[in-house]
Design a protein around this motif. Structure first.
Motif, PDB file in Angstrom:
ATOM      1  N   THR A   2       0.849  -1.188   0.000  1.00  0.00           N
ATOM      2  CA  THR A   2       0.000   0.000   0.000  1.00  0.00           C
ATOM      3  C   THR A   2       0.886   1.241   0.000  1.00  0.00           C
ATOM      4  N   ILE A   3       0.832   1.992  -1.089  1.00  0.00           N
ATOM      5  CA  ILE A   3       1.664   3.177  -1.268  1.00  0.00           C
ATOM      6  C   ILE A   3       0.832   4.425  -1.009  1.00  0.00           C
ATOM      7  N   LEU A   4       1.378   5.329  -0.231  1.00  0.00           N
ATOM      8  CA  LEU A   4       0.775   6.648  -0.040  1.00  0.00           C
ATOM      9  C   LEU A   4       1.582   7.655  -0.834  1.00  0.00           C
ATOM     10  N   ALA A   5       0.924   8.365  -1.749  1.00  0.00           N
ATOM     11  CA  ALA A   5       1.585   9.392  -2.554  1.00  0.00           C
ATOM     12  C   ALA A   5       1.129  10.765  -2.086  1.00  0.00           C
ATOM     13  N   ILE A   6       2.074  11.697  -2.011  1.00  0.00           N
ATOM     14  CA  ILE A   6       1.801  13.054  -1.517  1.00  0.00           C
ATOM     15  C   ILE A   6       2.411  14.075  -2.468  1.00  0.00           C
ATOM     16  N   ARG A  38      -3.936  21.856   5.145  1.00  0.00           N
ATOM     17  CA  ARG A  38      -4.876  20.956   4.478  1.00  0.00           C
ATOM     18  C   ARG A  38      -4.340  19.551   4.203  1.00  0.00           C
ATOM     19  N   ILE A  39      -3.023  19.377   4.163  1.00  0.00           N
ATOM     20  CA  ILE A  39      -2.492  18.104   3.674  1.00  0.00           C
ATOM     21  C   ILE A  39      -2.766  16.947   4.629  1.00  0.00           C
ATOM     22  N   MET A  40      -2.534  17.113   5.925  1.00  0.00           N
ATOM     23  CA  MET A  40      -2.751  15.991   6.839  1.00  0.00           C
ATOM     24  C   MET A  40      -4.228  15.608   6.963  1.00  0.00           C
ATOM     25  N   PRO A  41      -5.159  16.572   7.049  1.00  0.00           N
ATOM     26  CA  PRO A  41      -6.568  16.176   7.008  1.00  0.00           C
ATOM     27  C   PRO A  41      -6.941  15.427   5.730  1.00  0.00           C
ATOM     28  N   ALA A  42      -6.327  15.810   4.608  1.00  0.00           N
ATOM     29  CA  ALA A  42      -6.592  15.108   3.347  1.00  0.00           C
ATOM     30  C   ALA A  42      -6.092  13.673   3.417  1.00  0.00           C
ATOM     31  N   VAL A  43      -4.895  13.481   3.959  1.00  0.00           N
ATOM     32  CA  VAL A  43      -4.344  12.132   4.110  1.00  0.00           C
ATOM     33  C   VAL A  43      -5.224  11.303   5.047  1.00  0.00           C
ATOM     34  N   GLN A  44      -5.595  11.881   6.163  1.00  0.00           N
ATOM     35  CA  GLN A  44      -6.394  11.156   7.158  1.00  0.00           C
ATOM     36  C   GLN A  44      -7.768  10.774   6.598  1.00  0.00           C
ATOM     37  N   THR A  45      -8.391  11.692   5.868  1.00  0.00           N
ATOM     38  CA  THR A  45      -9.703  11.401   5.285  1.00  0.00           C
ATOM     39  C   THR A  45      -9.612  10.286   4.252  1.00  0.00           C
ATOM     40  N   LEU A  46      -8.591  10.363   3.405  1.00  0.00           N
ATOM     41  CA  LEU A  46      -8.420   9.334   2.385  1.00  0.00           C
ATOM     42  C   LEU A  46      -8.165   7.971   3.013  1.00  0.00           C
ATOM     43  N   MET A  47      -7.302   7.944   4.021  1.00  0.00           N
ATOM     44  CA  MET A  47      -7.006   6.684   4.704  1.00  0.00           C
ATOM     45  C   MET A  47      -8.270   6.099   5.332  1.00  0.00           C
ATOM     46  N   LYS A  48      -9.055   6.949   5.960  1.00  0.00           N
ATOM     47  CA  LYS A  48     -10.286   6.481   6.605  1.00  0.00           C
ATOM     48  C   LYS A  48     -11.278   5.961   5.577  1.00  0.00           C
ATOM     49  N   ASP A  49     -11.477   6.721   4.495  1.00  0.00           N
ATOM     50  CA  ASP A  49     -12.436   6.309   3.469  1.00  0.00           C
ATOM     51  C   ASP A  49     -12.032   4.998   2.805  1.00  0.00           C
ATOM     52  N   CYS A  50     -10.724   4.784   2.678  1.00  0.00           N
ATOM     53  CA  CYS A  50     -10.221   3.560   2.039  1.00  0.00           C
ATOM     54  C   CYS A  50      -9.981   2.433   3.037  1.00  0.00           C
ATOM     55  N   GLU A  51     -10.348   2.679   4.282  1.00  0.00           N
ATOM     56  CA  GLU A  51     -10.220   1.681   5.353  1.00  0.00           C
ATOM     57  C   GLU A  51      -8.786   1.167   5.483  1.00  0.00           C
ATOM     58  N   VAL A  53      -5.052   1.932   7.729  1.00  0.00           N
ATOM     59  CA  VAL A  53      -4.418   2.558   8.886  1.00  0.00           C
ATOM     60  C   VAL A  53      -2.938   2.708   8.576  1.00  0.00           C
ATOM     61  N   PRO A  54      -2.237   3.581   9.289  1.00  0.00           N
ATOM     62  CA  PRO A  54      -0.820   3.797   8.999  1.00  0.00           C
ATOM     63  C   PRO A  54       0.006   2.517   8.933  1.00  0.00           C
ATOM     64  N   ALA A  55      -0.313   1.537   9.767  1.00  0.00           N
ATOM     65  CA  ALA A  55       0.451   0.287   9.763  1.00  0.00           C
ATOM     66  C   ALA A  55       0.325  -0.478   8.450  1.00  0.00           C
ATOM     67  N   LEU A  82       6.587  10.701   8.047  1.00  0.00           N
ATOM     68  CA  LEU A  82       5.813   9.460   7.997  1.00  0.00           C
ATOM     69  C   LEU A  82       6.711   8.248   7.736  1.00  0.00           C
ATOM     70  N   ALA A  83       7.630   8.395   6.777  1.00  0.00           N
ATOM     71  CA  ALA A  83       8.513   7.279   6.449  1.00  0.00           C
ATOM     72  C   ALA A  83       9.388   6.897   7.643  1.00  0.00           C
ATOM     73  N   TRP A  84       9.890   7.905   8.355  1.00  0.00           N
ATOM     74  CA  TRP A  84      10.739   7.648   9.517  1.00  0.00           C
ATOM     75  C   TRP A  84       9.933   7.009  10.652  1.00  0.00           C
ATOM     76  N   THR A  85       8.765   7.562  10.910  1.00  0.00           N
ATOM     77  CA  THR A  85       7.930   7.067  12.002  1.00  0.00           C
ATOM     78  C   THR A  85       7.474   5.628  11.766  1.00  0.00           C
ATOM     79  N   LEU A  86       7.100   5.335  10.519  1.00  0.00           N
ATOM     80  CA  LEU A  86       6.582   4.004  10.179  1.00  0.00           C
ATOM     81  C   LEU A  86       7.675   3.025   9.767  1.00  0.00           C
TER      82      LEU A  86
END
Length: 235
Positions: A2-6, A38-51, A53-55, A82-86
């Motif tokens: 699962t790739i997250l693009a920003i 706006r960027i983090m709310p956008a990431v969080q909303t997309l992650m939630k809608d697509c079910e 989680v960061p893991a 994000l890359a460092w944390t995860l």
């Protein structure tokens, strides 16, 4: 995988989730608003809608510039965090390459993304598709638009121009290149974050600590500060 693009490198803000060779979610706007808010709310909303989680994330792909100094810095900072944390790979892709990938896939010629850099200058590069893959002909550069257009007259194929800043430069491009210049449609001028994810899908991760944006040039304020400092030191 699962790739997250920003992508916050210019006015368009985009995030995408790419999983098992499928785009499962994509969010994009083209507004002159503060990306840092706006960027983090956008990431969080997309992650939630697509079910997701960061893991679930296995790679972060970010647009590393060139473009807006502030915009590039915001996206890269969040991607590195994000890359460092995860503890997952981080890949940077040229903001110009993203534009070319989306617009030029079925174009039989060269693709030149255009991002305005003021005072007649543009950030640009030259690409073409070869055997189904996007290949770089001319690397990212800062150049006078008139000089770039003149250089492109030497190419033996049509040139597809793409980017939201084209209206600022289309008259000069037409003047120099004539019918050799082709302009992408309105729906192709925003860099799609899903294209960004695909471009970084198979690339190896980069060292998070040493990863830096590709500004090409210093921010104007920083350049003026260095110039003033040089004048003081030189008397």
């Amino acid at each position: 995988m699962t790739i997250l693009a920003i992508d916050t490198s210019n006015n368009p803000l985009g995030v995408a989730l790419f999983d098992n060779n499928q785009v499962i979610g994509e969010y994009m706007t083209n507004l002159k608003k503060n990306h840092s808010v706006r960027i983090m709310p956008a990431v969080q909303t997309l992650m939630k809608d697509c079910e997701r989680v960061p893991a679930d994330l296995t790679k972060i792909v970010v647009a590393k510039g060139p473009g807006s100094y502030t915009g590039v810095r915001i996206g890269v900072t969040i991607a590195k965090t994000l890359a460092w944390t995860l503890n997952i790979p981080l890949v940077g892709i040229s903001s110009l390459e993203i534009l070319a990938a989306g617009a030029g896939r079925y174009f039989n010629g060269y693709v030149s993304p255009i991002v305005d850099a003021r005072r007649g200058q543009v950030y640009t590069a030259l690409y073409h598709y070869q055997n189904g893959a996007l290949a770089t002909v001319e690397r990212d550069q800062l150049v006078m638009l008139a000089d770039w257009a003149t250089k492109l007259t030497e190419m033996n194929k049509p040139i597809l121009f793409v980017g939201n800043d084209l209206p600022l430069h289309s008259a000069k491009i037409k003047e120099v290149l004539g019918s050799q210049a082709i302009f992408a449609s309105e729906t192709e001028h925003n860099p799609r974050p899903a294209e960004l994810a695909m471009l970084g899908r198979d690339k190896p991760g980069e060292d998070v600590h040493s990863f830096v944006p590709n500004y090409i040039r210093l921010a104007e304020a920083e350049a003026k500060w260095l110039e003033a400092k040089g004048k003081i030191l030189n008397g």
